[in-house]
Write a protein that holds these residues in place. Structure first.
Motif, mmCIF file in Angstrom:
data_model
loop_
_atom_site.group_PDB
_atom_site.id
_atom_site.type_symbol
_atom_site.label_atom_id
_atom_site.label_comp_id
_atom_site.label_asym_id
_atom_site.label_seq_id
_atom_site.Cartn_x
_atom_site.Cartn_y
_atom_site.Cartn_z
ATOM 1 N N ALA A 9 10.244 39.644 64.452
ATOM 2 C CA ALA A 9 10.824 39.250 63.160
ATOM 3 C C ALA A 9 11.689 40.341 62.565
ATOM 4 O O ALA A 9 11.451 41.538 62.773
ATOM 5 C CB ALA A 9 9.718 38.869 62.188
ATOM 6 N N VAL A 10 12.687 39.879 61.811
ATOM 7 C CA VAL A 10 13.655 40.758 61.148
ATOM 8 C C VAL A 10 13.643 40.445 59.651
ATOM 9 O O VAL A 10 13.705 39.274 59.274
ATOM 10 C CB VAL A 10 15.068 40.470 61.720
ATOM 11 C CG1 VAL A 10 16.135 41.176 60.903
ATOM 12 C CG2 VAL A 10 15.147 40.874 63.187
ATOM 13 N N GLU A 11 13.536 41.480 58.824
ATOM 14 C CA GLU A 11 13.587 41.305 57.359
ATOM 15 C C GLU A 11 14.687 42.208 56.800
ATOM 16 O O GLU A 11 14.730 43.409 57.104
ATOM 17 C CB GLU A 11 12.215 41.663 56.764
ATOM 18 C CG GLU A 11 12.211 42.134 55.312
ATOM 19 C CD GLU A 11 12.608 41.076 54.292
ATOM 20 O OE1 GLU A 11 12.220 39.907 54.458
ATOM 21 O OE2 GLU A 11 13.337 41.428 53.344
ATOM 22 N N VAL A 19 11.585 45.470 61.186
ATOM 23 C CA VAL A 19 11.420 44.689 62.411
ATOM 24 C C VAL A 19 9.934 44.757 62.783
ATOM 25 O O VAL A 19 9.324 45.834 62.715
ATOM 26 C CB VAL A 19 12.280 45.253 63.568
ATOM 27 C CG1 VAL A 19 12.030 44.481 64.861
ATOM 28 C CG2 VAL A 19 13.774 45.202 63.216
ATOM 29 N N TYR A 82 13.442 35.334 61.220
ATOM 30 C CA TYR A 82 14.196 36.216 60.315
ATOM 31 C C TYR A 82 14.114 35.656 58.900
ATOM 32 O O TYR A 82 13.926 34.454 58.707
ATOM 33 C CB TYR A 82 15.658 36.351 60.761
ATOM 34 C CG TYR A 82 16.451 35.062 60.709
ATOM 35 C CD1 TYR A 82 16.398 34.157 61.762
ATOM 36 C CD2 TYR A 82 17.221 34.741 59.596
ATOM 37 C CE1 TYR A 82 17.102 32.953 61.707
ATOM 38 C CE2 TYR A 82 17.937 33.544 59.541
ATOM 39 C CZ TYR A 82 17.866 32.655 60.606
ATOM 40 O OH TYR A 82 18.563 31.467 60.548
ATOM 41 N N THR A 83 14.268 36.524 57.927
ATOM 42 C CA THR A 83 14.277 36.099 56.535
ATOM 43 C C THR A 83 15.607 35.417 56.243
ATOM 44 O O THR A 83 16.657 36.061 56.281
ATOM 45 C CB THR A 83 14.097 37.301 55.589
ATOM 46 O OG1 THR A 83 12.880 37.940 55.932
ATOM 47 C CG2 THR A 83 14.054 36.863 54.139
ATOM 48 N N GLY A 95 20.864 40.406 58.659
ATOM 49 C CA GLY A 95 19.625 40.147 59.406
ATOM 50 C C GLY A 95 19.693 38.831 60.155
ATOM 51 O O GLY A 95 19.268 38.729 61.308
ATOM 52 N N ALA A 99 19.484 38.514 64.139
ATOM 53 C CA ALA A 99 18.374 37.762 64.750
ATOM 54 C C ALA A 99 18.892 36.580 65.563
ATOM 55 O O ALA A 99 18.436 36.336 66.685
ATOM 56 C CB ALA A 99 17.424 37.274 63.654
ATOM 57 N N ALA A 307 8.550 43.112 57.792
ATOM 58 C CA ALA A 307 8.891 42.003 58.695
ATOM 59 C C ALA A 307 7.653 41.349 59.290
ATOM 60 O O ALA A 307 7.728 40.255 59.840
ATOM 61 C CB ALA A 307 9.802 42.511 59.819
#
Ligand code: KG4
Ligand code: ZN
Length: 342
Positions: A9-11, A19, A82-83, A95, A99, A307
């Protein structure tokens, strides 16, 4: 998805680049967070353009670090989360683009996740977890909401702030007091030396029924106190900070008690940056104990943006049938109660 997915995951919604890698059975595999606070501090607040550029610089570095600490290769990743919002649009876009291109190159699904759903479910990453259904108090820099969490993905708004978010009220009040950005933790530190009963500030909207809130008036009350020459000494400033913090905590306790009564639910989850506040934690714990309820917080390191909470929601979504690849782009505004409608 038949086997449990490894989720990366990416924030990047605001001023933290993060990450993480998570697996529903193996647990937390990596949780890398880079804070941009020193970058924005000299400007007294987040500068969106600087935030977006720095996310772009940091994301590839954090990705490498996350894979190394998880002892995983990119080929081990099943899903990229991802957010997608809400947040600063430019920051979100970096992001989301990162992602989605990573997912495209790996031929894996990319899932756009709601930032506040990440906060909301972050206590699930703690040692003890609440049981569904539960009440959630979300208190961050941009949001203050009471939600009924009936099941994962089924969220109903009970009340929200009509003006400033609680974190925003902390930050603005801290700025008035000449404290550094981000003001919430700084104001909490100053309050440690103060007497919370020294100034009687009025608790906003507690005499009106319902679970909506308002915090901008408190800031004005504090400004008048600070401007008074009687309160120029260090002790008076600490007393003002402590009184402000206590008033916020007392107000939120009253609203949570109403949410408990309204829903009949037992468990309360408190999440978002302000859930790190010790006075608020104590006040809610005392209230829960008194009313035979339970309260849950995220682990301290997961209160502010990260993340891992996005990876957790990504894993949940990936395991729900029919939601493999949501075609979502970045959204600056996105009500959490709309999540079931995607
Ligand atoms: O959830 P978060 O990291 O970012 C947003 O999604 O907004 O929350 C950041 C907010 C800021 O307003 C910050 O001042 C506040 O959380 N905050 C605190 C504390 N730690 C962070 N406020 C009061 N006391 C704290 N200990
Ligand atoms: Zn947040």
């Amino acid at each position: 998805m038949t086997h449990k997915p490894t989720v990366l995951a990416v924030e990047s919604s605001c001023d933290e680049t993060a990450v993480a890698i998570y697996h529903p059975e193996q647990g937390i595999l990596a949780n890398e967070v880079f804070s941009q606070i020193p970058l924005h501090r000299e400007h007294g607040g987040v500068v969106p353009e600087l935030a977006a550029r720095d996310h772009m610089r940091r994301l590839p570095i954090l990705l490498d670090e996350a894979l190394t600490s998880a002892k995983r290769q990119l080929s081990d990743i099943d899903v990229i989360a991802y957010t997608a919002g809400p947040g600063l649009l430019g920051a979100l876009m970096t992001g989301a683009a990162f992602a989605r291109s990573l997912a495209f190159s790996l031929n894996k699904p990319a899932l756009g996740i709601h930032h506040m759903e990440g906060h909301l479910l972050s206590p699930m990453l703690g040692d003890e977890q609440p049981e569904y259904p539960f009440v959630a108090l979300l208190v961050s820099g941009g949001h203050t909401q009471l939600m009924a969490v009936n099941a994962p993905g089924d969220y109903q708004m009970l009340g929200q702030t009509l003006d400033d978010a609680v974190g925003e009220a902390f930050d603005k009040t801290a700025k008035l007091m000449g404290l550094l950005y981000p003001g919430g933790p700084e104001l909490a530190k100053l309050a440690e030396d103060g007497d919370p009963q020294s100034f009687k500030l009025s608790r906003p909207m507690v005499n009106r029924p319902g679970m909506d809130m308002s915090f901008s008036g408190l800031k004005t009350q504090v400004r008048l106190l600070i401007e008074s020459s009687e309160n120029s000494e260090a002790q008076a400033r600490a007393n003002i900070a402590a009184s402000f913090q206590q008033t916020i905590a007392d107000t939120l306790v009253i609203k949570c008690q109403r949410a408990w009564a309204h829903t009949g639910y037992r468990d309360l989850v408190v999440a978002g940056g302000v859930s790190a506040n010790q006075t608020l934690r104590q006040a809610l714990e005392d209230s829960a104990q008194k009313h035979n309820k339970r309260v849950f917080f995220p682990p301290k390191a997961l209160c502010t943006d990260n993340a891992l909470m996005i990876a957790y929601v990504g894993a949940l979504r990936a395991q729900q049938a029919g939601t493999h690849d949501l075609n979502i782009d970045a959204r600056a505004r996105w009500p959490l109660s709309d999540i079931a409608a995607i």
